[in-house]
Write an enzyme that holds these catalytic residues in place. Structure first.
Site, PDB file in Angstrom:
ATOM      1  N   GLY A   1      -2.934   4.579  -7.386  1.00 18.42           N
ATOM      2  CA  GLY A   1      -2.565   3.165  -7.293  1.00 18.42           C
ATOM      3  C   GLY A   1      -3.803   2.310  -7.496  1.00 18.42           C
ATOM      4  O   GLY A   1      -4.002   1.279  -6.851  1.00 18.42           O
TER       5      GLY A   1
ATOM      6  N   ASN B   1       9.489   7.196  -2.999  1.00 18.42           N
ATOM      7  CA  ASN B   1       8.098   7.548  -2.724  1.00 18.42           C
ATOM      8  C   ASN B   1       7.932   9.028  -2.453  1.00 18.42           C
ATOM      9  O   ASN B   1       6.920   9.627  -2.811  1.00 18.42           O
ATOM     10  CB  ASN B   1       7.558   6.693  -1.578  1.00 18.42           C
ATOM     11  CG  ASN B   1       7.141   5.333  -2.104  1.00 18.42           C
ATOM     12  OD1 ASN B   1       6.365   5.252  -3.040  1.00 18.42           O
ATOM     13  ND2 ASN B   1       7.683   4.284  -1.540  1.00 18.42           N
TER      14      ASN B   1
ATOM     15  N   GLN C   1       2.391  14.778  -6.257  1.00 18.79           N
ATOM     16  CA  GLN C   1       0.952  14.709  -5.979  1.00 18.79           C
ATOM     17  C   GLN C   1       0.505  15.874  -5.079  1.00 18.79           C
ATOM     18  O   GLN C   1      -0.594  16.396  -5.259  1.00 18.79           O
ATOM     19  CB  GLN C   1       0.606  13.350  -5.361  1.00 18.79           C
ATOM     20  CG  GLN C   1       0.857  12.228  -6.383  1.00 18.79           C
ATOM     21  CD  GLN C   1       0.326  10.879  -5.967  1.00 18.79           C
ATOM     22  OE1 GLN C   1      -0.181  10.707  -4.867  1.00 18.79           O
ATOM     23  NE2 GLN C   1       0.455   9.911  -6.856  1.00 18.79           N
TER      24      GLN C   1
ATOM     25  N   ASP D   1      -4.193  -0.008  12.175  1.00 15.99           N
ATOM     26  CA  ASP D   1      -3.516  -0.342  13.434  1.00 15.99           C
ATOM     27  C   ASP D   1      -4.514  -0.192  14.593  1.00 15.99           C
ATOM     28  O   ASP D   1      -4.540  -1.002  15.519  1.00 15.99           O
ATOM     29  CB  ASP D   1      -2.311   0.579  13.635  1.00 15.99           C
ATOM     30  CG  ASP D   1      -1.441   0.607  12.383  1.00 15.99           C
ATOM     31  OD1 ASP D   1      -0.948  -0.452  11.995  1.00 15.99           O
ATOM     32  OD2 ASP D   1      -1.304   1.687  11.771  1.00 15.99           O
TER      33      ASP D   1
ATOM     34  N   HIS E   1       3.298   4.862  11.316  1.00 11.78           N
ATOM     35  CA  HIS E   1       2.749   3.601  10.799  1.00 11.78           C
ATOM     36  C   HIS E   1       3.933   2.716  10.388  1.00 11.78           C
ATOM     37  O   HIS E   1       4.247   2.562   9.215  1.00 11.78           O
ATOM     38  CB  HIS E   1       1.810   3.861   9.620  1.00 11.78           C
ATOM     39  CG  HIS E   1       1.346   2.590   8.970  1.00 11.78           C
ATOM     40  ND1 HIS E   1       0.496   1.706   9.598  1.00 11.78           N
ATOM     41  CD2 HIS E   1       1.642   2.027   7.784  1.00 11.78           C
ATOM     42  CE1 HIS E   1       0.291   0.667   8.816  1.00 11.78           C
ATOM     43  NE2 HIS E   1       0.977   0.838   7.704  1.00 11.78           N
TER      44      HIS E   1
HETATM   45  P1  NDP Z   1      -1.046  -2.302  -2.306  1.00 14.00           P
HETATM   46  O1  NDP Z   1      -2.301  -1.838  -2.923  1.00 14.00           O
HETATM   47  O2  NDP Z   1      -1.028  -3.599  -1.591  1.00 14.00           O
HETATM   48  O3  NDP Z   1      -0.475  -1.200  -1.276  1.00 14.00           O
HETATM   49  C1  NDP Z   1      -0.402   0.152  -1.625  1.00 14.00           C
HETATM   50  C2  NDP Z   1       0.353   0.915  -0.576  1.00 14.00           C
HETATM   51  O4  NDP Z   1      -0.368   0.894   0.654  1.00 14.00           O
HETATM   52  C3  NDP Z   1       1.731   0.339  -0.262  1.00 14.00           C
HETATM   53  O5  NDP Z   1       2.616   1.423  -0.103  1.00 14.00           O
HETATM   54  C4  NDP Z   1       1.501  -0.375   1.039  1.00 14.00           C
HETATM   55  O6  NDP Z   1       2.689  -0.417   1.812  1.00 14.00           O
HETATM   56  C5  NDP Z   1       0.542   0.574   1.686  1.00 14.00           C
HETATM   57  N1  NDP Z   1      -0.090   0.131   2.902  1.00 14.00           N
HETATM   58  C6  NDP Z   1      -0.322   0.942   3.949  1.00 14.00           C
HETATM   59  N2  NDP Z   1      -0.895   0.303   4.933  1.00 14.00           N
HETATM   60  C7  NDP Z   1      -1.020  -0.950   4.549  1.00 14.00           C
HETATM   61  C8  NDP Z   1      -1.543  -2.091   5.173  1.00 14.00           C
HETATM   62  N3  NDP Z   1      -1.997  -2.051   6.408  1.00 14.00           N
HETATM   63  N4  NDP Z   1      -1.539  -3.241   4.490  1.00 14.00           N
HETATM   64  C9  NDP Z   1      -1.049  -3.267   3.244  1.00 14.00           C
HETATM   65  N5  NDP Z   1      -0.537  -2.212   2.615  1.00 14.00           N
HETATM   66  C10 NDP Z   1      -0.521  -1.062   3.250  1.00 14.00           C
HETATM   67  O7  NDP Z   1       0.131  -2.299  -3.357  1.00 14.00           O
HETATM   68  P2  NDP Z   1       0.157  -2.820  -4.849  1.00 14.00           P
HETATM   69  O8  NDP Z   1       1.616  -2.959  -5.162  1.00 14.00           O
HETATM   70  O9  NDP Z   1      -0.798  -3.930  -5.088  1.00 14.00           O
HETATM   71  O10 NDP Z   1      -0.416  -1.592  -5.641  1.00 14.00           O
HETATM   72  C11 NDP Z   1       0.208  -0.354  -5.683  1.00 14.00           C
HETATM   73  C12 NDP Z   1      -0.219   0.300  -6.954  1.00 14.00           C
HETATM   74  O11 NDP Z   1       0.278   1.611  -6.907  1.00 14.00           O
HETATM   75  C13 NDP Z   1       0.348  -0.345  -8.215  1.00 14.00           C
HETATM   76  O12 NDP Z   1      -0.732  -0.614  -9.091  1.00 14.00           O
HETATM   77  C14 NDP Z   1       1.288   0.707  -8.772  1.00 14.00           C
HETATM   78  O13 NDP Z   1       1.287   0.728 -10.179  1.00 14.00           O
HETATM   79  C15 NDP Z   1       0.674   1.938  -8.205  1.00 14.00           C
HETATM   80  N6  NDP Z   1       1.511   3.130  -8.110  1.00 14.00           N
HETATM   81  C16 NDP Z   1       0.858   4.274  -8.413  1.00 14.00           C
HETATM   82  C17 NDP Z   1       1.490   5.459  -8.357  1.00 14.00           C
HETATM   83  C18 NDP Z   1       0.733   6.684  -8.741  1.00 14.00           C
HETATM   84  O14 NDP Z   1      -0.488   6.647  -8.771  1.00 14.00           O
HETATM   85  N7  NDP Z   1       1.434   7.773  -9.047  1.00 14.00           N
HETATM   86  C19 NDP Z   1       2.884   5.560  -7.932  1.00 14.00           C
HETATM   87  C20 NDP Z   1       3.480   4.304  -7.580  1.00 14.00           C
HETATM   88  C21 NDP Z   1       2.774   3.140  -7.656  1.00 14.00           C
HETATM   89  P3  NDP Z   1       3.663  -1.690   1.825  1.00 14.00           P
HETATM   90  O15 NDP Z   1       4.296  -1.771   0.461  1.00 14.00           O
HETATM   91  O16 NDP Z   1       4.622  -1.333   2.906  1.00 14.00           O
HETATM   92  O17 NDP Z   1       2.783  -2.872   2.156  1.00 14.00           O
END
Ligand code: NDP
Length: 325
Positions: free
Chosen positions: A11, A105, A112, A159, A187
Site C-alpha cells: 500500500g 481484505n 501475501q 492505541d 484493533h
Molecule cells: P491508509 O494508508 O490511510 O491506510 C491503510 C490501512 O491502514 C487501512 O486499512 C487503514 O484502515 C489501516 N489503519 C490501521 N490503523 C490505522 C490508523 N490508526 N489510522 C489510519 N489507518 C489505519 O489508506 P489509503 O487508502 O491511503 O492507502 C491504502 C493503499 O493500499 C492504497 O494505495 C491502495 O492502492 C493500497 N492497496 C494495496 C494492496 C496491496 O499492496 N496488495 C491491496 C489493497 C490496497 P482504515 O481503512 O480502517 O482506516
C-alpha cells in the site's frame, strides 16, 4: 559499509505510507549506519501514483537508501525481506458490510501470507496495519506455515501511544513518566485500554485519576480516537499511524525498556484464557527480537468482561473468513 537490509511496505502509495517511507529512508528504524532497500508493493492502478512517491524519495538523496524496488507482484516485493510493513488494505466503502470488508481484505492477506512463506527471510518481522488488522494477521499466519507465528503481529501501538498520551495529559506529566499501560484485544472500537497496572512516576495510575474518568472518558476516547480524527481532518490518521508502525518495529529491533511493556497483537498462547491462535493484543516485552506476552497479571471482573468481548468479536471475524485458514 554494512550490507543493505530489505524492508517491504505494501500500500506504498497510500497516506500512511507517505509518512512512513521517508522516515524509513532516513534511517529511523535501523539507524544511521544501516543501508536499506525499500521494496514497495501496490495494486496495478496505484503504480502511477507510487512513481510520484519514488521520485520524491529519490529527490531526497538519502545516503542510506541503497535501492527502491516497485512492483505489483507480492513474490517480487517480499523476496528476501527482513521487515514487512503490511499497510495496504481495501478501505470500507459506503454500503459495504463488515463481512464484505473482512472477506475482500482476507483474500489480499492470504495471497501475501503465501508469498511471504515462499520468499521472505525466515526471520522476517511482519507488522500488519491494514484493517481489520488482527484478522488479516491471522490469515497471513495461517497461509505462511513455514514461518513461525511469532514472526507476525498486528498493530495496536497507536492505541497504546494514544492511551499513554491521554494519561500523561491528565496527570500533567511527561509521557516518559508513564509505564505499563495495556491495550487488550482487537484493533477496533471494542479494544480495551487498561490502566489497572499502569504507573505514573511509579505510583498506581488508578490511585491518581477518578474511576469515572477512567471508565467514561479515557476508555471511549482511546477507542474512538480514529473516528474523531476523521471528523476533524476529513481523513483518517496517517502520520500517527506511521509513527506507531515505526515504534512497533523499533521495539522489535531494540527491545522494551526495563520494567515497561508495550501492546502488540500476537497469536494467543492461551494466556488470560484467550483462545489459542487468535491474534489478540496483549501487554508484551521484547528481548533479542522475541515477543513475550506478559503473564500472570491480575484481571478483575471489569477487565475480564472486556477481554471476553474482544475474544468474541475476534472469533466472529475468524468465522467469517474460516474458508481461508
Ligand atoms: P491508509 O494508508 O490511510 O491506510 C491503510 C490501512 O491502514 C487501512 O486499512 C487503514 O484502515 C489501516 N489503519 C490501521 N490503523 C490505522 C490508523 N490508526 N489510522 C489510519 N489507518 C489505519 O489508506 P489509503 O487508502 O491511503 O492507502 C491504502 C493503499 O493500499 C492504497 O494505495 C491502495 O492502492 C493500497 N492497496 C494495496 C494492496 C496491496 O499492496 N496488495 C491491496 C489493497 C490496497 P482504515 O481503512 O480502517 O482506516
Amino acid at each position: 559499509m554494512k550490507a543493505p537490509v530489505d524492508i517491504v511496505v505494501t500500500g506504498a502509495a497510500g497516506q500512511i505510507s507517505y509518512s512512513l517511507l521517508f522516515r524509513l529512508a532516513a534511517g529511523e528504524l535501523l539507524g544511521a549506519d544501516q543501508p536499506i532497500v525499500l521494496r514497495l508493493l501496490e495494486i496495478t492502478p496505484a503504480l502511477p501514483a507510487l512513481r510520484g512517491v519514488v521520485m520524491e524519495l529519490n529527490d531526497c538523496a538519502y545516503p542510506l537508501l541503497h535501492k527502491i524496488v516497485v512492483t505489483d507482484q507480492p513474490r517480487i516485493a517480499f523476496a528476501g525481506v527482513d521487515y514487512a510493513f503490511l499497510v495496504g488494505a481495501k478501505p470500507r466503502n459506503q454500503g459495504m458490510l463488515r463481512s464484505d470488508l473482512l472477506q475482500q481484505n482476507a483474500e489480499i492477506f492470504a495471497v501475501q501470507g503465501k508469498a511471504l512463506n515462499e520468499v521472505a527471510n525466515r526471520n522476517v518481522k511482519v507488522l500488519v496495519t491494514g484493517n481489520p488488522a488482527n484478522t488479516n494477521a491471522l490469515i497471513a499466519i495461517k497461509n505462511a506455515p513455514d514461518l513461525a507465528p511469532d514472526c507476525f503481529a498486528a498493530m495496536t501501538m497507536l492505541d497504546h501511544t494514544r492511551a499513554v498520551s491521554l494519561l500523561a495529559g491528565k496527570c500533567g506529566v511527561s509521557t516518559t513518566d508513564i509505564k505499563n499501560v495495556t491495550v487488550w484485544g482487537n484493533h477496533s472500537c471494542t479494544q480495551y485500554p487498561d490502566l489497572h497496572h499502569a504507573r505514573v512516576k511509579g505510583a498506581e495510575a488508578l490511585s491518581l485519576v477518578e474511576n469515572d474518568w477512567f471508565v467514561n472518558e479515557f476508555i471511549p476516547t482511546v477507542q474512538y480516537r480514529g473516528a474523531e480524527i476523521i471528523k476533524a481532518r476529513g481523513q483518517s490518521s496517517a502520520a500517527s499511524a506511521a509513527n506507531a508502525a515505526i515504534a512497533h518495529m523499533r521495539t522489535i529491533v531494540h527491545g522494551t525498556a526495563d520494567g515497561d511493556w508495550v501492546s502488540m497483537a500476537v497469536a494467543s498462547d492461551g494466556s488470560y484464557g484467550i483462545a489459542e491462535g487468535l491474534v489478540f493484543s496483549f501487554p508484551v516485552t521484547v528481548a533479542a527480537g522475541r515477543i513475550n506476552i506478559v503473564k500472570g497479571l491480575d484481571i478483575n471482573d471489569f477487565s475480564l468482561q472486556r477481554l471476553r468481548n474482544n475474544e468474541t468479536e475476534l472469533q466472529e471475524e475468524r468465522e467469517a473468513i474460516r474458508y481461508l485458514l
